[in-house]
Design a protein around this motif. Structure first.
Motif, PDB file in Angstrom:
ATOM      1  N   PRO A 355       0.839  -1.224  -0.046  1.00 60.13           N
ATOM      2  CA  PRO A 355       0.001   0.015  -0.185  1.00 60.13           C
ATOM      3  C   PRO A 355       0.869   1.313   0.185  1.00 60.13           C
ATOM      4  CG  PRO A 355      -0.739  -1.456   1.790  1.00 60.13           C
ATOM      5  CD  PRO A 355       0.558  -2.060   1.233  1.00 60.13           C
ATOM      6  N   THR A 356       1.935   1.260   0.727  1.00 53.80           N
ATOM      7  CA  THR A 356       2.863   2.384   0.789  1.00 53.80           C
ATOM      8  C   THR A 356       3.357   2.652  -0.673  1.00 53.80           C
ATOM      9  OG1 THR A 356       3.244   2.015   3.177  1.00 53.80           O
ATOM     10  CG2 THR A 356       4.793   3.600   1.974  1.00 53.80           C
ATOM     11  N   ILE A 357       3.899   1.592  -1.404  1.00 53.88           N
ATOM     12  CA  ILE A 357       4.607   1.728  -2.644  1.00 53.88           C
ATOM     13  C   ILE A 357       3.689   2.426  -3.658  1.00 53.88           C
ATOM     14  CG2 ILE A 357       5.620   0.622  -4.672  1.00 53.88           C
ATOM     15  CD1 ILE A 357       6.869  -1.047  -2.185  1.00 53.88           C
ATOM     16  N   LEU A 358       2.284   1.600  -3.588  1.00 50.57           N
ATOM     17  CA  LEU A 358       1.453   2.123  -4.536  1.00 50.57           C
ATOM     18  C   LEU A 358       1.056   3.833  -4.372  1.00 50.57           C
ATOM     19  CD1 LEU A 358      -0.964  -1.034  -4.693  1.00 50.57           C
ATOM     20  CD2 LEU A 358       0.647   0.247  -6.372  1.00 50.57           C
ATOM     21  N   ASN A 359       0.983   4.030  -3.016  1.00 53.46           N
ATOM     22  CA  ASN A 359       0.565   5.609  -2.639  1.00 53.46           C
ATOM     23  C   ASN A 359       1.585   6.538  -3.045  1.00 53.46           C
ATOM     24  OD1 ASN A 359      -2.199   5.943  -1.147  1.00 53.46           O
ATOM     25  ND2 ASN A 359      -1.394   3.950  -0.366  1.00 53.46           N
ATOM     26  N   TYR A 360       2.748   6.213  -2.974  1.00 52.36           N
ATOM     27  CA  TYR A 360       3.897   6.988  -3.409  1.00 52.36           C
ATOM     28  C   TYR A 360       3.846   7.054  -4.983  1.00 52.36           C
ATOM     29  CZ  TYR A 360       6.726   7.811   0.807  1.00 52.36           C
ATOM     30  OH  TYR A 360       7.167   8.292   1.927  1.00 52.36           O
ATOM     31  N   ALA A 361       3.409   6.114  -5.629  1.00 55.21           N
ATOM     32  CA  ALA A 361       3.058   6.224  -7.123  1.00 55.21           C
ATOM     33  C   ALA A 361       1.903   6.648  -7.445  1.00 55.21           C
ATOM     34  CB  ALA A 361       3.152   4.757  -7.629  1.00 55.21           C
TER      35      ALA A 361
END
Ligand SMILES: [Ca+2]
Length: 527
Positions: A355-361
């Motif tokens: 979820p963190t990686i996707l939110n950064y994107a």
């Protein structure tokens, strides 16, 4: 009309401008690195300057746990953002099914326009079959990345053994620095693609066998290491009998065979981590050289911790601090200088990575993910509401399979296994004050209120497991095994028959067959 055209132009500029601003995301995963083996986590016996610098420029998470602390399951959890009982992948359970991998962070990023690359130990099979073996190319998701340099099975420290990495072997015969050399080529290639990129490297280091890169032999030459304060059998007397019946306590004797054996083992382990640290430095240098360091986020963590002799244990798997905690550092170069070098003590976990990686994107995480967006914790910590996570072990000896829950200050573990040697046992540690887990407060009347509270949190996590555990891959049984109120009779049908009381114990022909199959699988897979 003019206004419409003007609006269209503005929209186009905004859209392309936004696309250019999407950050690159690098996810670096070491293998079996406990948080305390890292300088910035308070260890003054190790040399990890690049990890320390990343933390000084980014955010360090003091209490980062792996909700399942073993390679295969943790990697599936990282990819999918789900607890093991939903990701459904671990030794003796099953591979990561293709529908679940289709909703993993690298696949979603690629669909959303990212250029994606993977190198290192993937560590699990993506398959709709039943085997968890991942030592053939058909079970690895090679075509789901723009650039693949992953290896088979557990991979090897010998760079030449991975056909996708062999070209780096002459200069970097040990795989750790070779991955950083691959990263340089990938970063240049990704930059040329014109897309933002997502690069994931899963180092083998510091996983067994402890064979460090000889290039770094000088780093710890002649050094003698102090042992952890909770080292050895004397510091395990207060622990429940169940965790002392697994191979974590009874195996890995090189951590305690002799002073010489301990020193040699910890040196090699630390030297392997130093290699990863050096590779991190190489990667950051490449980013600077390519002029993209200011728009590239770096996330560094590990798939599980490692006991390193704490409580007389080696290995990982169990929900104790050393075995389940890893470093987590997130570096976002766009963060204002005054907000850097922050340390956060809220509970974070491997379920939060996707979820963190996707939110950064700029992509909203799918609703099936259990983890939280840690960007919220970094940028708006008051809005970050989660306070507890579950820690599960669903593999290995029956005695050691268990669930626990952890908050910032307290940990509660319910060891469910019972036979004529032991009863179900609760452990309650005030980890906020007792980080070494030296006092079990479950039977301390002064902690009664806290015990009740943690039991209630445990039951909430169990209710979620009961509701959401997948029906395949043998996960439904944990609704009974982990239930604090289940009787021995109710639990009996769900035991694997594998325990230290009778290694071949089985109640039916079917179970015998399963045991044989499990043993065969174990021969082929080093955990
Ligand atoms: Ca691991």
């Amino acid at each position: 009309m003019k206004r419409i055209i003007l609006s269209l132009i503005i929209c186009t500029i905004t859209a392309s401008g936004f696309a250019q601003k999407k950050p690159n995301i690098i996810f670096l995963l070491s293998d079996d690195q406990t948080s305390i083996a890292t300088g910035c986590y308070g260890n003054d016996q190790v040399v990890t300057p690049n990890m320390d610098a990343l933390a000084a420029e980014g955010v360090l998470f003091e209490n980062h746990y792996n909700t399942t602390a073993i390679c295969m399951a943790s990697r599936a959890i990282i990819l999918t953002g789900m607890y093991e009982y939903k990701a459904g992948c671990n030794f003796d359970h099953g591979p990561l099914t293709k529908d679940k991998f289709a909703k993993s962070y690298p696949v979603i990023l690629r669909e959303q326009g990212y250029y994606t690359g993977f190198a290192g130990k993937f560590g699990l099979a993506v398959s709709d079959g039943s085997s968890t073996r991942h030592n053939n190319w058909d079970t690895l998701p090679i075509d789901d990345f723009d650039n693949w340099a992953g290896g088979l099975g557990q991979t090897s420290y010998k760079t030449a053994n991975n056909k996708y990495m062999a070209k780096y072997a002459e200069k970097y015969p040990h795989s750790t620095r070779a991955y950083a050399a691959w990263a340089e080529d990938f970063i240049i290639e990704a930059k040329e693609s014109g897309k933002p990129f997502s690069m994931s490297i899963s180092f083998k280091a510091p996983h067994m066998p402890f064979s460090p890169d000889q290039y770094f032999d000088y780093v710890y030459k002649g050094k003698t290491y102090k042992k952890p304060e909770n080292y050895g059998a004397e510091n395990a007397k207060h622990l429940a009998p169940q965790p002392k019946n697994g191979r974590q306590y009874n195996g890995y004797t090189f951590w305690r065979d002799s002073e010489e054996s301990y020193q040699k083992t910890i040196k090699n382990y630390n030297q392997l981590i130093h290699g990863v640290d050096y590779a991190l430095g190489m990667i950051r240098k490449t980013l600077e050289e390519q002029g993209i360091a200011d728009n590239t986020i770096i996330i560094f963590t590990s798939d599980n911790g490692y006991s390193c002799g704490a409580h007389n244990m080696g290995g990982k798997v169990l929900p104790y601090e050393e075995a389940s905690k890893s470093p987590l550092i997130i570096y976002d170069p766009r963060t204002p200088m005054e907000e850097r070098g922050v340390r956060r003590d809220e509970i974070t976990a491997n379920i939060d990575m996707a979820p963190t990686i996707l939110n950064y994107a700029g992509i909203e995480a799918p609703a099936n993910m259990d983890g939280e967006d840690l960007r919220l914790l970094i940028e708006k910590p008051k809005k970050f509401k989660r306070e507890t996570i579950a820690l599960t072990n669903m593999w290995g000896h029956d005695e050691t399979q268990a669930m626990g829950v952890v908050s910032k200050d307290w940990k509660y573990i319910f060891w469910n296994y019972e036979d004529d040697r032991m009863k179900p046992t609760e452990e309650l540690f005030h980890i906020g004050k007792d980080r070494l887990e030296m006092t079990n407060k479950a039977t301390d009347p002064s902690a009664e209120k806290q015990l009740q509270k943690m039991r209630s949190i445990y039951d909430e996590h169990l209710a979620k497991l009961k509701e959401e555990a997948i029906t395949e891959h043998l996960y439904q049984k944990y609704a009974v095994l982990f239930d604090r109120n289940a009787t021995a009779e109710e639990k009996k049908p769900y035991l694997t028959g594998e325990n230290n009381a009778s290694p071949n114990k089985s109640t039916s022909k079917k179970k015998n067959k399963t045991n044989k199959k499990n043993k065969k699988n174990k021969k082929n897979i080093a955990h």
